[in-house]
Design an enzyme around this catalytic site. Structure first.
Site, PDB file in Angstrom:
ATOM      1  N   HIS A 245      40.417   2.795 -26.850  1.00 28.36           N
ATOM      2  CA  HIS A 245      41.438   3.074 -25.832  1.00 28.36           C
ATOM      3  C   HIS A 245      41.663   1.843 -24.957  1.00 28.36           C
ATOM      4  O   HIS A 245      42.802   1.408 -24.751  1.00 28.36           O
ATOM      5  CB  HIS A 245      40.966   4.262 -24.986  1.00 28.36           C
ATOM      6  CG  HIS A 245      41.861   4.606 -23.837  1.00 28.36           C
ATOM      7  ND1 HIS A 245      42.587   5.771 -23.783  1.00 28.36           N
ATOM      8  CD2 HIS A 245      42.133   3.952 -22.665  1.00 28.36           C
ATOM      9  CE1 HIS A 245      43.277   5.811 -22.661  1.00 28.36           C
ATOM     10  NE2 HIS A 245      43.011   4.720 -21.953  1.00 28.36           N
ATOM     11  N   GLU A 246      40.572   1.268 -24.464  1.00 28.67           N
ATOM     12  CA  GLU A 246      40.690   0.091 -23.595  1.00 28.67           C
ATOM     13  C   GLU A 246      41.143  -1.139 -24.385  1.00 28.67           C
ATOM     14  O   GLU A 246      41.887  -1.979 -23.870  1.00 28.67           O
ATOM     15  CB  GLU A 246      39.347  -0.187 -22.907  1.00 28.67           C
ATOM     16  CG  GLU A 246      38.790   0.971 -22.092  1.00 28.67           C
ATOM     17  CD  GLU A 246      39.743   1.453 -21.012  1.00 28.67           C
ATOM     18  OE1 GLU A 246      40.670   0.700 -20.633  1.00 28.67           O
ATOM     19  OE2 GLU A 246      39.578   2.592 -20.543  1.00 28.67           O
TER      20      GLU A 246
ATOM     21  N   HIS B  43      44.907  -1.121 -24.630  1.00 27.34           N
ATOM     22  CA  HIS B  43      45.519  -1.657 -23.406  1.00 27.34           C
ATOM     23  C   HIS B  43      45.479  -3.186 -23.420  1.00 27.34           C
ATOM     24  O   HIS B  43      46.484  -3.856 -23.148  1.00 27.34           O
ATOM     25  CB  HIS B  43      44.761  -1.160 -22.173  1.00 27.34           C
ATOM     26  CG  HIS B  43      45.029   0.256 -21.796  1.00 27.34           C
ATOM     27  ND1 HIS B  43      46.303   0.771 -21.658  1.00 27.34           N
ATOM     28  CD2 HIS B  43      44.182   1.278 -21.488  1.00 27.34           C
ATOM     29  CE1 HIS B  43      46.222   2.049 -21.294  1.00 27.34           C
ATOM     30  NE2 HIS B  43      44.951   2.372 -21.188  1.00 27.34           N
TER      31      HIS B  43
END
Length: 266
Positions: free
Chosen positions: A58-59, A62
């Protein structure tokens, strides 16, 4: 030469992340084969490790999107290594989400990578950076539920099936919560570039408390019921009924008494 070496190390996958992936694989194998003496403990290790892997991805989503949008500082911060220890708020992004899974079985959104927004031009790019993380949770949910909606469960052990169902529930809850247009969450980050400067200035002080506000609202029984009804409706659309995700959570919480209706011999 030094610069080239630095760039390679900034992008190289961290041994910490590879270790977490290895735990996921071994625990998944133990869950599948029934090798573990306590299936609940194997499910706990498998789901927890897989959940941390999804948090890292998820990170990473980003960070990778921000890099290609113009923030070249991402590499030097180590965000592309998938190492959770490099995150700005490891407590918020790893520790708290795992604790919330253990306590309540809900996918807590995290917030970890610091992006220098001033380096990025264009509102669409800012929106895409914010959307990249929860879209990863959506993709993870699709992968976890694939055996169910593809009707390919023949030969899949019941315990592993329950574990996948619970992991899918975590991904769906994380995606829904992350996409809420609440300050401090990714959903607000998607729409923020399109808001006026005045509105953004007014909302900014509330960003650190957005997640707390969401969970306070979810604590209201009527809201909680509506939220999980929506979650289970989505899961049913992906082939997972509430019984399977419930039994996955019951096995995951091995330190409590597993509900007898979730018999691993079913």
């Amino acid at each position: 030469m030094a610069t080239a070496t630095m760039r390679r190390s900034d992008r190289r996958i961290s041994p910490v992340f590879l270790g977490i992936v290895a735990v996921t694989a071994v625990a998944g194998w133990a869950t599948w084969t029934g090798y573990a003496e306590q299936p609940g403990f194997a499910v706990f290790l498998f789901v927890t490790a897989a959940w941390i892997v999804s948090l890292c991805l998820h990170e990473y989503a980003h960070a990778r999107t921000a890099l290609h949008s113009g923030d070249i500082s991402i590499e030097a911060k180590g965000y592309l290594t998938l190492n959770p220890l490099k995150y700005t708020h490891a407590l918020l992004s790893i520790v708290l989400p795992v604790l919330f899974v253990m306590m309540g079985g809900i996918g807590l959104p995290g917030g970890a990578v610091f992006i220098e927004r001033g380096r990025i031009q264009g509102r669409w790019r800012h929106s895409l950076i914010s959307a990249a993380g929860p879209l990863t949770n959506v993709l993870f949910a699709v992968v976890c539920t694939a055996p169910f909606w593809l009707d390919s469960l023949d030969g899949v052990p019941v315990v592993f099936r329950y574990a996948l169902a619970f992991l899918a529930l975590l991904q769906v809850t994380a995606a829904i919560l992350n996409f809420l247009p609440v300050p401090g969450l990714d959903g607000y980050g998607v729409i923020e570039p399109w808001l006026s400067h005045r509105i953004r200035r007014q909302v900014e002080p509330f960003a650190p408390f957005g997640l707390l506000a969401v969970f306070a609202v979810l604590w209201i029984p009527e809201v909680n019921v509506v939220f999980f009804d929506a979650v289970h409706a989505l899961l049913r659309g992906l082939g997972i009924d509430e019984f399977q995700s419930y039994c996955g959570q019951s096995l995951y919480r091995f330190w409590t008494d597993t509900n007898p209706i979730c018999s691993v011999n079913a």
